[in-house]
Structure formats: C-alpha cells, structure tokens
Design a protein around this motif. Structure first.
Motif, PDB file in Angstrom:
ATOM      1  N   THR A  60     -34.867 -44.178  -7.915  1.00  0.00           N
ATOM      2  CA  THR A  60     -34.322 -43.362  -9.001  1.00  0.00           C
ATOM      3  C   THR A  60     -35.434 -42.529  -9.637  1.00  0.00           C
ATOM      4  OG1 THR A  60     -34.716 -45.034 -10.700  1.00  0.00           O
ATOM      5  CG2 THR A  60     -32.585 -45.133  -9.519  1.00  0.00           C
ATOM      6  N   LYS A  61     -35.021 -41.497 -10.336  1.00  0.00           N
ATOM      7  CA  LYS A  61     -36.000 -40.623 -10.988  1.00  0.00           C
ATOM      8  C   LYS A  61     -36.832 -41.397 -12.004  1.00  0.00           C
ATOM      9  CE  LYS A  61     -36.777 -36.189 -13.070  1.00  0.00           C
ATOM     10  NZ  LYS A  61     -36.229 -34.874 -13.388  1.00  0.00           N
ATOM     11  N   ASN A  62     -36.217 -42.348 -12.704  1.00  0.00           N
ATOM     12  CA  ASN A  62     -36.982 -43.127 -13.693  1.00  0.00           C
ATOM     13  C   ASN A  62     -38.101 -43.926 -13.041  1.00  0.00           C
ATOM     14  OD1 ASN A  62     -35.585 -42.178 -15.887  1.00  0.00           O
ATOM     15  ND2 ASN A  62     -34.189 -43.903 -15.997  1.00  0.00           N
ATOM     16  N   VAL A  63     -37.827 -44.517 -11.885  1.00  0.00           N
ATOM     17  CA  VAL A  63     -38.859 -45.276 -11.166  1.00  0.00           C
ATOM     18  C   VAL A  63     -39.970 -44.324 -10.706  1.00  0.00           C
ATOM     19  CG1 VAL A  63     -39.321 -46.616  -9.066  1.00  0.00           C
ATOM     20  CG2 VAL A  63     -37.296 -47.117 -10.458  1.00  0.00           C
ATOM     21  N   ILE A  64     -39.581 -43.190 -10.162  1.00  0.00           N
ATOM     22  CA  ILE A  64     -40.560 -42.202  -9.700  1.00  0.00           C
ATOM     23  C   ILE A  64     -41.388 -41.686 -10.868  1.00  0.00           C
ATOM     24  CG2 ILE A  64     -40.750 -39.856  -8.745  1.00  0.00           C
ATOM     25  CD1 ILE A  64     -38.410 -40.667  -6.846  1.00  0.00           C
ATOM     26  N   LEU A  65     -40.747 -41.430 -11.977  1.00  0.00           N
ATOM     27  CA  LEU A  65     -41.451 -40.949 -13.165  1.00  0.00           C
ATOM     28  C   LEU A  65     -42.458 -41.980 -13.677  1.00  0.00           C
ATOM     29  CD1 LEU A  65     -41.712 -38.665 -15.215  1.00  0.00           C
ATOM     30  CD2 LEU A  65     -39.750 -39.635 -16.429  1.00  0.00           C
ATOM     31  N   GLU A  66     -42.070 -43.247 -13.692  1.00  0.00           N
ATOM     32  CA  GLU A  66     -42.989 -44.290 -14.142  1.00  0.00           C
ATOM     33  C   GLU A  66     -44.199 -44.379 -13.213  1.00  0.00           C
ATOM     34  OE1 GLU A  66     -43.209 -49.050 -15.150  1.00  0.00           O
ATOM     35  OE2 GLU A  66     -41.255 -48.073 -15.150  1.00  0.00           O
ATOM     36  N   GLU A  67     -43.967 -44.299 -11.914  1.00  0.00           N
ATOM     37  CA  GLU A  67     -45.089 -44.310 -10.964  1.00  0.00           C
ATOM     38  C   GLU A  67     -45.959 -43.077 -11.141  1.00  0.00           C
ATOM     39  OE1 GLU A  67     -46.181 -46.685  -9.125  1.00  0.00           O
ATOM     40  OE2 GLU A  67     -44.474 -48.035  -9.295  1.00  0.00           O
ATOM     41  N   PHE A  68     -45.319 -41.934 -11.392  1.00  0.00           N
ATOM     42  CA  PHE A  68     -46.075 -40.701 -11.577  1.00  0.00           C
ATOM     43  C   PHE A  68     -47.036 -40.816 -12.762  1.00  0.00           C
ATOM     44  CE2 PHE A  68     -46.962 -36.519 -13.187  1.00  0.00           C
ATOM     45  CZ  PHE A  68     -47.305 -35.823 -12.043  1.00  0.00           C
ATOM     46  N   ALA A 135     -43.929 -30.885 -10.191  1.00  0.00           N
ATOM     47  CA  ALA A 135     -42.932 -29.826  -9.978  1.00  0.00           C
ATOM     48  C   ALA A 135     -42.158 -30.059  -8.685  1.00  0.00           C
ATOM     49  CB  ALA A 135     -43.611 -28.455  -9.969  1.00  0.00           C
ATOM     50  N   VAL A 136     -42.868 -30.443  -7.644  1.00  0.00           N
ATOM     51  CA  VAL A 136     -42.209 -30.726  -6.352  1.00  0.00           C
ATOM     52  C   VAL A 136     -41.197 -31.854  -6.509  1.00  0.00           C
ATOM     53  CG1 VAL A 136     -42.593 -31.602  -4.011  1.00  0.00           C
ATOM     54  CG2 VAL A 136     -44.137 -29.877  -4.957  1.00  0.00           C
ATOM     55  N   LEU A 137     -41.535 -32.841  -7.323  1.00  0.00           N
ATOM     56  CA  LEU A 137     -40.666 -34.006  -7.519  1.00  0.00           C
ATOM     57  C   LEU A 137     -39.599 -33.774  -8.593  1.00  0.00           C
ATOM     58  CD1 LEU A 137     -43.357 -36.828  -7.319  1.00  0.00           C
ATOM     59  CD2 LEU A 137     -41.838 -36.004  -5.493  1.00  0.00           C
ATOM     60  N   GLY A 138     -39.607 -32.597  -9.203  1.00  0.00           N
ATOM     61  CA  GLY A 138     -38.606 -32.284 -10.216  1.00  0.00           C
ATOM     62  C   GLY A 138     -38.881 -32.913 -11.569  1.00  0.00           C
ATOM     63  N   ILE A 139     -40.137 -33.179 -11.857  1.00  0.00           N
ATOM     64  CA  ILE A 139     -40.539 -33.793 -13.127  1.00  0.00           C
ATOM     65  C   ILE A 139     -41.027 -32.695 -14.057  1.00  0.00           C
ATOM     66  CG2 ILE A 139     -42.189 -35.359 -14.232  1.00  0.00           C
ATOM     67  CD1 ILE A 139     -42.240 -36.932 -11.555  1.00  0.00           C
ATOM     68  N   THR A 140     -40.454 -32.632 -15.254  1.00  0.00           N
ATOM     69  CA  THR A 140     -40.874 -31.637 -16.245  1.00  0.00           C
ATOM     70  C   THR A 140     -42.028 -32.185 -17.082  1.00  0.00           C
ATOM     71  OG1 THR A 140     -39.406 -32.410 -18.004  1.00  0.00           O
ATOM     72  CG2 THR A 140     -38.489 -30.803 -16.422  1.00  0.00           C
ATOM     73  N   TYR A 141     -42.727 -31.288 -17.763  1.00  0.00           N
ATOM     74  CA  TYR A 141     -43.814 -31.712 -18.642  1.00  0.00           C
ATOM     75  C   TYR A 141     -43.281 -32.600 -19.762  1.00  0.00           C
ATOM     76  CZ  TYR A 141     -47.106 -28.440 -16.484  1.00  0.00           C
ATOM     77  OH  TYR A 141     -47.936 -27.786 -15.612  1.00  0.00           O
ATOM     78  N   GLU A 142     -42.116 -32.272 -20.284  1.00  0.00           N
ATOM     79  CA  GLU A 142     -41.532 -33.091 -21.359  1.00  0.00           C
ATOM     80  C   GLU A 142     -41.242 -34.504 -20.866  1.00  0.00           C
ATOM     81  OE1 GLU A 142     -37.500 -33.264 -24.028  1.00  0.00           O
ATOM     82  OE2 GLU A 142     -38.339 -31.291 -23.597  1.00  0.00           O
ATOM     83  N   GLU A 143     -40.642 -34.616 -19.681  1.00  0.00           N
ATOM     84  CA  GLU A 143     -40.368 -35.940 -19.110  1.00  0.00           C
ATOM     85  C   GLU A 143     -41.662 -36.711 -18.879  1.00  0.00           C
ATOM     86  OE1 GLU A 143     -36.360 -35.179 -16.433  1.00  0.00           O
ATOM     87  OE2 GLU A 143     -38.307 -34.503 -15.647  1.00  0.00           O
ATOM     88  N   MET A 144     -42.653 -36.004 -18.372  1.00  0.00           N
ATOM     89  CA  MET A 144     -43.947 -36.621 -18.080  1.00  0.00           C
ATOM     90  C   MET A 144     -44.586 -37.156 -19.359  1.00  0.00           C
ATOM     91  SD  MET A 144     -47.202 -34.653 -16.361  1.00  0.00           S
ATOM     92  CE  MET A 144     -46.048 -33.582 -15.528  1.00  0.00           C
ATOM     93  N   GLU A 145     -44.585 -36.351 -20.397  1.00  0.00           N
ATOM     94  CA  GLU A 145     -45.188 -36.749 -21.654  1.00  0.00           C
ATOM     95  C   GLU A 145     -44.466 -37.954 -22.255  1.00  0.00           C
ATOM     96  OE1 GLU A 145     -47.332 -33.711 -24.584  1.00  0.00           O
ATOM     97  OE2 GLU A 145     -45.171 -33.838 -24.930  1.00  0.00           O
ATOM     98  N   GLN A 146     -43.154 -37.924 -22.285  1.00  0.00           N
ATOM     99  CA  GLN A 146     -42.393 -39.039 -22.849  1.00  0.00           C
ATOM    100  C   GLN A 146     -42.612 -40.319 -22.042  1.00  0.00           C
ATOM    101  OE1 GLN A 146     -40.911 -38.971 -25.856  1.00  0.00           O
ATOM    102  NE2 GLN A 146     -41.831 -36.936 -25.893  1.00  0.00           N
ATOM    103  N   ALA A 147     -42.642 -40.185 -20.731  1.00  0.00           N
ATOM    104  CA  ALA A 147     -42.883 -41.352 -19.875  1.00  0.00           C
ATOM    105  C   ALA A 147     -44.305 -41.876 -20.064  1.00  0.00           C
ATOM    106  CB  ALA A 147     -42.631 -40.998 -18.415  1.00  0.00           C
ATOM    107  N   TYR A 148     -45.264 -40.979 -20.282  1.00  0.00           N
ATOM    108  CA  TYR A 148     -46.642 -41.402 -20.529  1.00  0.00           C
ATOM    109  C   TYR A 148     -46.705 -42.226 -21.820  1.00  0.00           C
ATOM    110  CZ  TYR A 148     -51.559 -41.533 -21.542  1.00  0.00           C
ATOM    111  OH  TYR A 148     -52.815 -41.994 -21.844  1.00  0.00           O
ATOM    112  N   PHE A 149     -46.056 -41.727 -22.889  1.00  0.00           N
ATOM    113  CA  PHE A 149     -46.062 -42.448 -24.165  1.00  0.00           C
ATOM    114  C   PHE A 149     -45.491 -43.856 -23.986  1.00  0.00           C
ATOM    115  CE2 PHE A 149     -45.422 -38.112 -26.448  1.00  0.00           C
ATOM    116  CZ  PHE A 149     -46.771 -37.811 -26.302  1.00  0.00           C
ATOM    117  N   ALA A 150     -44.372 -43.938 -23.267  1.00  0.00           N
ATOM    118  CA  ALA A 150     -43.718 -45.234 -23.054  1.00  0.00           C
ATOM    119  C   ALA A 150     -44.609 -46.170 -22.235  1.00  0.00           C
ATOM    120  CB  ALA A 150     -42.367 -45.041 -22.379  1.00  0.00           C
TER     121      ALA A 150
END
Length: 163
Positions: A60-68, A135-150
């Motif tokens: 899922t995108k959430n798992v990919i985002l957390e790994e990112f 960008a290739v994975l479809g992750i936005t800067y906003e998503e990245m930042e929020q996931a980083y904080f978490a």
C-alpha cells in the motif's frame, strides 16, 4: 517542503541516539550510508518494481511512504554529518515517464558517488535523485513531510523502549 525544519528535527533525533548509545565521538558516516542503502532496498522491495517474475502487487502507499521516509531520515543525517544543511534542491515535480527501477539504480549510484567524495554537490545530487524517486512513486512533498513527522515520533518512542 520545509528542509530547515526537517534538518532541525533530524539533528535532535541524531543527538538523542548518539548520546543514548554513547556514539558522540564515533564516525558514523559509512554506517549511515549503508543504512540508507539498506532502507532503499527495503523500499524497492515494497514497490516490487523490479520483481518481473511475480504478479503480487506493490504494498500500500502508506507502507511505501513509511519506507521512503526512513531513507529521508538517513539522507538528512548524512547532510548533518557533513555540515550540508543549507542546501538548494532542484527537483522536477513530475516523474516525466521515469522508470522506478532505473530511478532506484540512479539513487544507489548517486549514494555511492557521495560516499566516496563526501562533496556538497554530490550530496545534493543524491538528495535530488531520492526526491525524484518520490515523484516516480507518486509521493508528494506534503505526504513526505507528514510521514517524516510521524516516523520521527516513532523513532523517539523506539529509543525510549530500547529498540
């Protein structure tokens, strides 16, 4: 993306970890490079972009985002280690038809070059190639930042629980 804030948060986390584990006098550069490469491999595994032999879908995108963002932690940490915290990044907002496998390989290549040179321009190229991967994975800067904080919070909790 507020790089200044991310660097500040990462600096505090790094300091906490290094104090707790008595690593303040250690050179952690190569360990951080290897950690980044391992995290990059874990991310690639979750995307499954290279698994031409399998029909199983990506995580899922959430798992990919957390790994990112695990990778973001180590890239920021490497910048701090080298004193590269005031940088300008030039990253296109779109993936422009880039292939995920090729982009993963590009990040590995840029990481290896930086590991050898430790030069600012190579650090910036590595960071930019990682953000291009977002960008290739479809992750936005906003998503990245929020996931980083978490994930930063999770990392502190792990340290408190002797992870």
């Amino acid at each position: 993306m507020n790089l200044k804030k991310l660097f500040e948060m990462q600096r505090a986390l790094d300091r906490h970890i290094e104090e707790k584990h008595q690593l303040l006098e250690e050179d952690l550069f190569n360990r951080k490079v290897l950690a980044l490469m391992v995290e990059l491999g874990e991310l690639a595994n979750e995307t499954r972009c290279f698994k031409f032999w399998s029909i199983k879908p990506a995580s899922t995108k959430n798992v990919i985002l957390e790994e990112f963002v695990d990778g973001v932690h180590f890239i920021l940490s490497l910048g701090i280690e080298c004193g590269y915290t005031k940088i300008d990044l030039q990253v296109p907002d779109t993936a422009a038809g880039l292939d995920a496998t090729e982009q993963f390989l590009r990040v590995y290549e840029k990481t290896g070059i930086f590991q050898t040179s430790k030069r600012l321009e190579d650090y910036v190229k590595m960071f930019e190639s990682y953000l291009q991967l977002a960008a290739v994975l479809g992750i936005t800067y906003e998503e990245m930042e929020q996931a980083y904080f978490a994930k930063n919070e999770v990392n502190y909790q792990r340290q408190q629980n002797n992870y």
